[in-house]
Design a protein around this motif. Structure first.
Motif, PDB file in Angstrom:
ATOM      1  N   ALA A   1      -6.480  12.092  -0.379  1.00 51.68           N
ATOM      2  CA  ALA A   1      -6.349  11.192  -1.793  1.00 51.68           C
ATOM      3  C   ALA A   1      -5.934   9.938  -1.679  1.00 51.68           C
ATOM      4  O   ALA A   1      -6.585   9.386  -2.756  1.00 51.68           O
ATOM      5  N   LEU A   2      -4.770   9.359  -0.852  1.00 52.46           N
ATOM      6  CA  LEU A   2      -4.673   8.412  -1.995  1.00 52.46           C
ATOM      7  C   LEU A   2      -5.369   7.485  -0.602  1.00 52.46           C
ATOM      8  O   LEU A   2      -5.369   6.326  -0.973  1.00 52.46           O
TER       9      LEU A   2
ATOM     10  N   GLY B   1      -6.730   3.438   0.273  1.00 53.14           N
ATOM     11  CA  GLY B   1      -7.731   3.306   2.010  1.00 53.14           C
ATOM     12  C   GLY B   1      -6.517   3.817   2.804  1.00 53.14           C
ATOM     13  O   GLY B   1      -5.658   4.422   2.520  1.00 53.14           O
ATOM     14  N   THR B   2      -6.810   3.641   4.014  1.00 52.40           N
ATOM     15  CA  THR B   2      -6.296   4.065   5.561  1.00 52.40           C
ATOM     16  C   THR B   2      -4.905   3.633   5.942  1.00 52.40           C
ATOM     17  O   THR B   2      -4.385   4.317   6.290  1.00 52.40           O
ATOM     18  N   SER B   3      -4.164   2.476   5.167  1.00 49.48           N
ATOM     19  CA  SER B   3      -3.149   1.581   5.722  1.00 49.48           C
ATOM     20  C   SER B   3      -1.881   2.646   4.887  1.00 49.48           C
ATOM     21  O   SER B   3      -1.472   2.280   4.499  1.00 49.48           O
ATOM     22  N   ALA B   4      -2.782   3.448   3.419  1.00 53.49           N
ATOM     23  CA  ALA B   4      -1.533   4.049   2.204  1.00 53.49           C
ATOM     24  C   ALA B   4      -0.690   4.809   2.926  1.00 53.49           C
ATOM     25  O   ALA B   4      -0.700   5.315   4.236  1.00 53.49           O
ATOM     26  N   LYS B   5       0.187   5.145   2.267  1.00 54.13           N
ATOM     27  CA  LYS B   5       1.795   5.256   2.765  1.00 54.13           C
ATOM     28  C   LYS B   5       2.664   5.704   1.482  1.00 54.13           C
ATOM     29  O   LYS B   5       2.306   4.906   0.498  1.00 54.13           O
ATOM     30  N   LEU B   6       3.124   6.920   1.664  1.00 54.46           N
ATOM     31  CA  LEU B   6       3.906   7.914   0.188  1.00 54.46           C
ATOM     32  C   LEU B   6       5.063   7.894   0.593  1.00 54.46           C
ATOM     33  O   LEU B   6       5.745   7.962   1.476  1.00 54.46           O
TER      34      LEU B   6
ATOM     35  N   VAL C   1       8.220   8.691   4.042  1.00 59.67           N
ATOM     36  CA  VAL C   1       6.730   9.777   4.342  1.00 59.67           C
ATOM     37  C   VAL C   1       6.591   9.412   4.918  1.00 59.67           C
ATOM     38  O   VAL C   1       4.779   8.817   4.023  1.00 59.67           O
ATOM     39  N   PRO C   2       6.097   8.948   6.026  1.00 59.35           N
ATOM     40  CA  PRO C   2       4.155   8.267   6.032  1.00 59.35           C
ATOM     41  C   PRO C   2       3.334   9.785   6.095  1.00 59.35           C
ATOM     42  O   PRO C   2       4.106  10.926   6.355  1.00 59.35           O
ATOM     43  N   LEU C   3       2.058   9.838   6.074  1.00 61.67           N
ATOM     44  CA  LEU C   3       1.117  10.436   5.714  1.00 61.67           C
ATOM     45  C   LEU C   3       0.522  11.198   6.704  1.00 61.67           C
ATOM     46  O   LEU C   3      -0.008  10.956   7.303  1.00 61.67           O
ATOM     47  N   LYS C   4       1.775  11.792   7.158  1.00 63.14           N
ATOM     48  CA  LYS C   4       0.817  13.097   8.706  1.00 63.14           C
ATOM     49  C   LYS C   4       2.156  13.859   8.021  1.00 63.14           C
ATOM     50  O   LYS C   4       3.329  13.292   7.671  1.00 63.14           O
ATOM     51  N   ASN C   5       1.830  15.091   8.254  1.00 65.63           N
ATOM     52  CA  ASN C   5       2.489  16.413   7.791  1.00 65.63           C
ATOM     53  C   ASN C   5       3.759  16.503   8.897  1.00 65.63           C
ATOM     54  O   ASN C   5       3.828  16.805  10.983  1.00 65.63           O
TER      55      ASN C   5
ATOM     56  N   ASN D   1       0.349  -1.232  -0.302  1.00 63.64           N
ATOM     57  CA  ASN D   1      -0.075   0.028   0.221  1.00 63.64           C
ATOM     58  C   ASN D   1       0.695   0.935   0.003  1.00 63.64           C
ATOM     59  O   ASN D   1       0.533   2.191  -0.041  1.00 63.64           O
ATOM     60  N   ALA D   2       2.633   1.136  -0.467  1.00 62.98           N
ATOM     61  CA  ALA D   2       3.616   2.214  -0.363  1.00 62.98           C
ATOM     62  C   ALA D   2       3.315   3.339  -2.194  1.00 62.98           C
ATOM     63  O   ALA D   2       4.053   1.638  -2.692  1.00 62.98           O
ATOM     64  N   LEU D   3       2.974   4.165  -2.069  1.00 63.54           N
ATOM     65  CA  LEU D   3       3.263   4.528  -3.225  1.00 63.54           C
ATOM     66  C   LEU D   3       4.193   5.389  -3.334  1.00 63.54           C
ATOM     67  O   LEU D   3       4.516   6.725  -2.589  1.00 63.54           O
TER      68      LEU D   3
END
Length: 475
Positions: free
Chosen positions: A66-67, A72-77, A112-116, A40-42
């Motif tokens: 968007a991701l 889904g909620t486990s998405a990573k970037l 980078v996890p999806l948090k600021n 689940n990591a783009l």
């Protein structure tokens, strides 16, 4: 059908495009490429660390929404920072990271996890240790159009400035180059345009910087190996105002980086405003490709203020300072200080200070004393005619001979010296100097100045000519 990195990212892009401005989308999302999708990591590719940090600072929420919609909620970037070397053989990004594909590509993966995470922005104006994402304009609000009085000497430049302020990036005055001698209001007008734009378009990023400061920042970026971050910072500016652009003369590296920044801004409809003490045609040691771009828009000259404008400037200054002064004294000042606005305002301040500190009334006698002292310490500007007469007398020839078409060596050298001193001691353009010294063009004057410089360093006798004439012209 299984999802691919491209399909996931394309769907994200469609959602993002619908929710942000078209300019922001074009600047910050179109350059991104989808690289791979693992679990689940783009992984997406961005062109610099600065780019990644700006996305994290300003668009992390919309990226997360968007991701999450797609994965889904486990998405990573995962960001992959990969920059192609588009700047000749110079390395734009020099962290010690193995090459990804070719020798001119470098990459870095940043999970980078999806948090600021609030990374510190690479803003060359931020003081180390103090986090400040907002880009301050560096403008002086006191330099505005209201205090920049219109006159015959500045009408074109002021009108063009107002047009740019009303529609930055949307007129044919891009770039707007304001040029003229010392103290005629170039810096004031540059600030005034920026102040007016910030007032009318508060959402626009406006930045004023001197060419000297820009050069210092660039040198610092090279030392710290973040040249590309420096470029990306300046490429996000909506209105860039660079003061004293002629100071880039001879600085090849700074000119190269400014060239890339200028191109990006111009191509994206951003406004560039430049000031200079000379017209583009008279700039020396500035690359031709930059000079040609300076001429794309409008070059507007600021001339010495005429009598009526000088009177208006004095009255405006007195009004702003809450001081009254008899008309005959105002007229005396306007008649006797003609060089530039800065000196005129300086004399007014001196006059008010003397009157206040000594508790004396402002009289014509006091004004005369101040003007005598002020003008006495002001460098006298000699005329081109006077320079030609001094040089001709020194070489025992008449002015007509000096201006003639003859190629006799001693006459050619005398003519070249006259051109050299005219450039040194007057504010005339190269074209004007050439026209007055035998109907030559600006290229001849430029060649003459370089020849004098070269001979001064290699020929002892010629160096004595230069020294003797310098003394005669500065007596």
């Amino acid at each position: 059908m299984s999802k691919t990195a491209e399909t996931v990212w394309n769907n994200c892009m469609t959602f993002i495009e619908d929710n942000i401005t078209s300019q922001a989308y074009k600047t910050w999302f179109e350059p991104i490429k989808a690289v791979k999708l693992t679990d689940n990591a783009l992984s997406i590719q961005v062109p610099s660390k600065f780019f990644y940090e700006w996305l994290e600072e300003h668009y992390v929420k919309i990226l997360k929404v968007a991701l999450t919609k797609e994965l889904g909620t486990s998405a990573k970037l995962v960001y992959i920072i990969k920059m192609e070397n588009t700047y000749g053989n110079k390395q734009p990004f020099t962290e010690k990271i193995p090459s990804a594909n070719r020798s001119n590509l470098r990459s870095q993966e940043v999970d980078v996890p999806l948090k600021n995470k609030s990374p510190e922005l690479k803003n060359p104006f931020v003081i180390p240790g103090i986090r400040n994402v907002k880009i301050e304009s560096q403008l002086n609000p006191n330099y505005n159009f209201e205090s920049f009085l219109e006159g015959e000497s500045n009408r074109l430049a002021r009108s063009a400035g107002l047009a740019v302020a009303n529609k930055p990036g949307g007129t044919s005055f891009n770039p707007l180059l304001i040029f003229g001698g010392v103290g005629l209001g170039k810096t004031h007008l540059g600030h005034a345009i920026g102040v007016d734009i910030k007032d009318k378009y508060p959402e626009k990023t406006v930045l004023y910087i001197s060419a000297e400061k820009f050069t210092q920042q660039y040198i610092e970026s090279v030392k710290k190996n973040n040249r590309n971050d420096f470029i990306h910072f300046y490429q996000i500016i909506d209105v860039l105002i660079v003061d004293d652009i002629q100071l880039l003369s001879g600085k090849a590296g700074t000119q190269d980086v400014f060239f890339h920044i200028f191109n990006h801004l111009h191509q994206n409809g951003k406004q560039v405003i430049l000031t200079s003490d000379k017209a583009p045609v008279d700039m020396i040691d500035i690359e031709q490709r930059l000079l040609s771009r300076f001429k794309w828009g409008l070059s507007a000259e600021l001339n010495h203020p005429d009598y009526d404008t000088r009177v208006a400037i004095i009255k405006n200054k007195l009004y702003r300072d809450g001081v009254e002064m008899p008309d005959d004294i105002v007229e005396f000042l306007a008649n006797n200080i003609k060089t530039n606005i800065r000196e005129l305002e300086g004399a007014i301040i001196s006059l008010i200070a003397h009157s206040s500190f000594n508790k004396k009334e402002i009289t014509i006698e006091l004004a005369r004393k101040i003007v005598d002292n002020y003008v006495k310490h002001t460098k006298r500007e000699v005329s081109i005619d006077y320079i030609q007469k001094v040089v001709s007398d020194y070489f025992q020839m008449d002015v007509d001979t000096l201006q003639s078409k003859t190629r006799k060596r001693h006459i050619v050298q005398a003519r070249q010296l006259a051109m050299f001193f005219a450039k040194k001691y007057t504010k005339a353009s190269l074209a004007s100097i050439g026209s007055q010294i035998g109907q030559r063009d600006h290229a001849t004057v430029l060649h003459a100045c370089k020849t004098v410089d070269n001979l001064s360093s290699t020929d002892k006798q010629f160096r004595k000519y230069v020294e003797d004439l310098s003394k005669k012209l500065t007596l």
